[in-house]
Design a protein around this motif. Structure first.
Motif: not given
Length: 143
Positions: A26-32, A38-39, A93-100
């Motif tokens: 959720t933090k990663v998706q907030g960054w994106l 936006w975080d 993928g990063w935006g959809l899953a929030g992981l890399c």
């Protein structure tokens, strides 16, 4: 000795990812989410990784690692169709899953089926990438 430094570096990397919040989807998706809630805090994490790496490239020039082998060469500066397509797919993928890749492996330590599914899909994509890349190269050469 090399294995020890590899385990130490991997452990520090994983701990850093966890402490910085990079394993929190959720933090990663907030960054994106630039146009929403936006975080910006992950910008500091990225800056905290990029700045020391710039210094490391300068300090390692002409030197050898203590554990043997060679330091990797600096990245090439050319922008081609593979880099652009790979960046787009990575970002999607990063935006959809929030992981890399790094955070997905680190997230396995605290469970969750989502991390396992992402890791399996990532490994499948990595396995298919050479064949897909060769096909894309043939298409690009034909155009």
């Amino acid at each position: 000795m090399r294995l020890f430094f590899s385990i130490l570096a991997g452990g520090l990397f994983g701990a850093g990812l966890h402490l910085s919040g990079m394993t929190d989807t959720t933090k990663v998706q907030g960054w994106l989410d630039v146009f929403g809630q936006w975080d910006p805090t992950l910008a500091f994490v990225m800056g905290g990784a990029i700045l020391p790496m710039i210094l490391a490239w300068q300090l390692t020039r002409g030197r050898k690692p203590l554990s043997g082998g060679d330091f990797p060469a600096p990245p090439r500066h050319e922008i081609g169709h593979r880099l652009v397509l790979g960046s787009v797919l990575f970002g999607m993928g990063w935006g959809l899953a929030g992981l890399c890749p790094g955070p997905s492996v680190a997230s396995l330590s605290y469970g969750g089926a989502g991390g396992l599914v992402f890791l399996a899909a990532m490994l499948l994509g990595m396995g298919a990438a050479p064949a897909i890349g060769a096909r894309i190269d043939r298409i690009a050469e034909a155009s």
